[in-house]
Enzyme design. Structure first.
Site, short mmCIF file in Angstrom:
data_model
loop_
_atom_site.label_atom_id
_atom_site.label_comp_id
_atom_site.label_asym_id
_atom_site.label_seq_id
_atom_site.Cartn_x
_atom_site.Cartn_y
_atom_site.Cartn_z
N GLY B 47 52.66 26.93 7.80
CA GLY B 47 51.96 26.39 9.23
C GLY B 47 52.12 27.53 10.40
O GLY B 47 53.16 27.96 10.41
N THR B 48 51.13 27.61 11.11
CA THR B 48 51.10 28.64 12.21
C THR B 48 51.37 27.89 13.73
O THR B 48 52.43 27.48 13.83
CB THR B 48 50.09 29.72 11.92
N THR B 49 50.32 28.12 14.41
CA THR B 49 50.48 27.73 15.83
C THR B 49 50.46 26.39 16.40
O THR B 49 49.50 25.65 15.94
CB THR B 49 49.52 28.63 16.62
N LYS B 80 49.22 19.67 11.48
CA LYS B 80 50.44 19.80 11.65
C LYS B 80 50.88 19.14 12.90
O LYS B 80 52.03 19.35 13.50
CB LYS B 80 50.32 21.51 12.26
N ALA B 222 46.85 34.84 11.76
CA ALA B 222 47.42 33.54 10.97
C ALA B 222 46.94 32.23 11.49
O ALA B 222 47.37 31.21 11.13
CB ALA B 222 48.92 33.36 10.80
#
Lengths: 228, 267
Positions: B47-49, B80, B222
């Site tokens: 998972g990114t930001t 997320k 990403a």
């Protein structure tokens, strides 16, 4: 080495049963009943913090009468069981029936194998949001369990209260009517008396809520205002 | 559901522990994420930001929707940011599978505590418990399965929103204003540095959050930007004294579109 005198099994069970009955009869009663939007558990409880009614899972509530330490132990064991179940499988796979069975097994074992039986009775209630169903399971100190329809009373004066409920109960009561009736009945045992609102503990499973957890403990204000 | 259910009575003379993770460790250790010796021989989604920021009434947490495995987009709709309980929220970056499991365990940990004791944990208590759980994940972090969450909520005793961030070893820090984590964390933080100010309203806070995520998506491959054609918008959760709740998609869309419109006009 000491010798135990022979006691007939019937006598042994009767003695234990009498002992448990006496212990339970010392405490106040709890009434569980279905109202229009869910399930109400109402207890007479002198303590504001040592609860008789509480949440077990999303749609499952618990009530106990008798010896606090004993039903508290079972309450916690039930929450642990339910949370483990829900984590390992799915939240919707946690059912009141399984919990009632587990309580029944545990109490039955304790009744026959331990020095003294537990002096408690339990209620496990469940609402089903989808088809408006409710179930109430009543578990006795010896592990016997019954599936109640719409209403039940337990504790020292369970029989009188259940008989009275049979006469009075009507399906589709709103919450205030359900509370009023339950309190009026509690005030008839052991003799007619006043039950102060601050000694009432009420919890509901509300099937109309949008929250995942349907259990809610009613505040003292909510209880006294529904008493009018 | 038909096996006999053992009820475990009287675990300790002082009653049961209110910790669900501890219960799981004793009763069903196989159900806990287990550490192996070697890193997984294949790439796993990350998972990114995500970011969190304070505003007048509490906090906003927001995250983009992308999960990547190397240069492949593993999931374009990943969530997320989650409400952890009634008054707190958790956002995650890192190994996606581990992270989502951590969130689930953390949510249960809080609920279990609340049911067993009849009391909600303090925000401080929740933040500390999360640090311990991340520390428990440390063997996995050493194999590259790093999970770093951002945690925030409304502190009933201090009557304010608070934000905490963590490192993979379980280190815990409290943030004064805003914090970002994940691969696009740096551009997002740069954006917040310019746009965030004390005393933001809820709507302003949503807009600042949307802008930071758009900036992150600009600079970090990403991180997924808003995509109107596929209906992909950031997920945002707001926590105030009234509770933690998902920001309705209409509000998120409005905030993101306002930012995009402003940029379109400027170029």
């Amino acid at each position: 080495m000491s010798f135990m005198p022979y006691v007939a099994p019937e006598q042994l069970m009767k003695d234990r049963s009498d002992y448990a009955h006496k212990g339970i009869a010392r405490g106040r009663s709890v009434i569980g009943l279905e109202y229009a939007d869910g399930l109400l558990f109402l207890a007479e409880n002198a303590s504001a913090t040592l609860h008789k009614v509480s949440e077990v899972y999303d749609k499952i509530a618990f009530a106990g009468v008798g010896k606090y330490s004993e039903f508290e132990e079972l309450r916690i064991a039930g929450i642990r069981l339910a949370d483990l179940r829900g984590y390992q499988y799915g939240r919707e796979d946690v059912k009141a029936r399984d919990l009632a069975n587990a309580y029944s097994q545990a109490l039955s074992t304790i009744f026959t194998q331990q020095m003294k039986p537990y002096e408690i009775e339990l209620l496990v209630g469940e609402v089903d949001g989808e088809n408006d169903g409710t179930s109430i399971y009543h578990i006795l100190f010896d592990g016997s369990v019954s599936d109640e329809d719409q209403y039940v009373a337990m504790g020292g004066h369970a029989e009188e209260l259940t008989d009275a409920l049979r006469d009075r109960y009507q399906a589709g009561w709103d919450l205030a009517t359900a509370i009023q009736t339950a309190v009026q009945l509690l005030a008839t045992v052991p003799e007619t008396r006043e039950v102060p609102a601050e000694q009432l503990e009420a919890g509901i499973l509300d099937r109309t809520t949008t929250e995942r957890r349907t259990f809610r403990r009613l505040t003292k204000d909510e209880v006294s205002s529904s008493l009018g | 559901m038909s096996d006999p259910l053992p009820l475990h009575l009287g675990a300790s003379p002082f009653g049961a522990s209110p910790s669900f993770v501890e219960l799981l460790r004793i009763e069903r250790p196989d159900a806990l994420p287990a550490g192996t010796v070697d890193p997984p021989p294949f790439p796993v989604p990350h998972g990114t930001t995500v970011l969190g920021l304070k505003f007048t009434d509490g906090i906003v947490m927001a995250g983009d929707r992308r999960a990547t495995t190397g240069n492949i987009i593993a999931d374009a709709k990943m969530r997320k940011v989650f409400a952890a309980d009634r008054l707190s929220a958790i956002a995650i970056a890192g190994a996606a599978g581990q992270a989502v499991e951590l969130v689930k365990l953390f949510q249960l940990e809080l609920e279990h505590y609340e049911k067993i004791t009849g009391d909600r944990l303090s925000l401080e208590g929740k933040a500390n418990r999360l640090a311990q759980m991340i520390r428990g994940n440390f063997p996995l972090a050493m194999q590259g399965l790093v999970v770093v969450p951002l945690f925030g909520g409304y502190d009933e005793r201090r009557e304010q929103g608070r934000i905490f961030y963590y490192d993979a070893t379980g280190g815990r820090w409290e943030e004064d204003d805003y914090q970002t984590i994940g691969s696009g964390g740096q551009p997002a933080k740069n954006s917040l540095k310019k746009r965030w100010k004390p005393g933001l309203s809820r709507d302003e806070a949503l807009r600042v959050a949307a802008e930071a995520l758009i900036d992150a998506a600009d600079d970090d491959s990403a991180t997924g930007g808003p995509d109107a054609s596929r209906g992909l918008w950031p997920v945002m959760v707001v926590v105030t004294a009234d509770g933690a709740s998902d920001v309705p998609e209409a509000d998120v869309t409005a905030a993101a579109e306002a930012v995009l419109a402003e940029r379109g006009a400027a170029s």
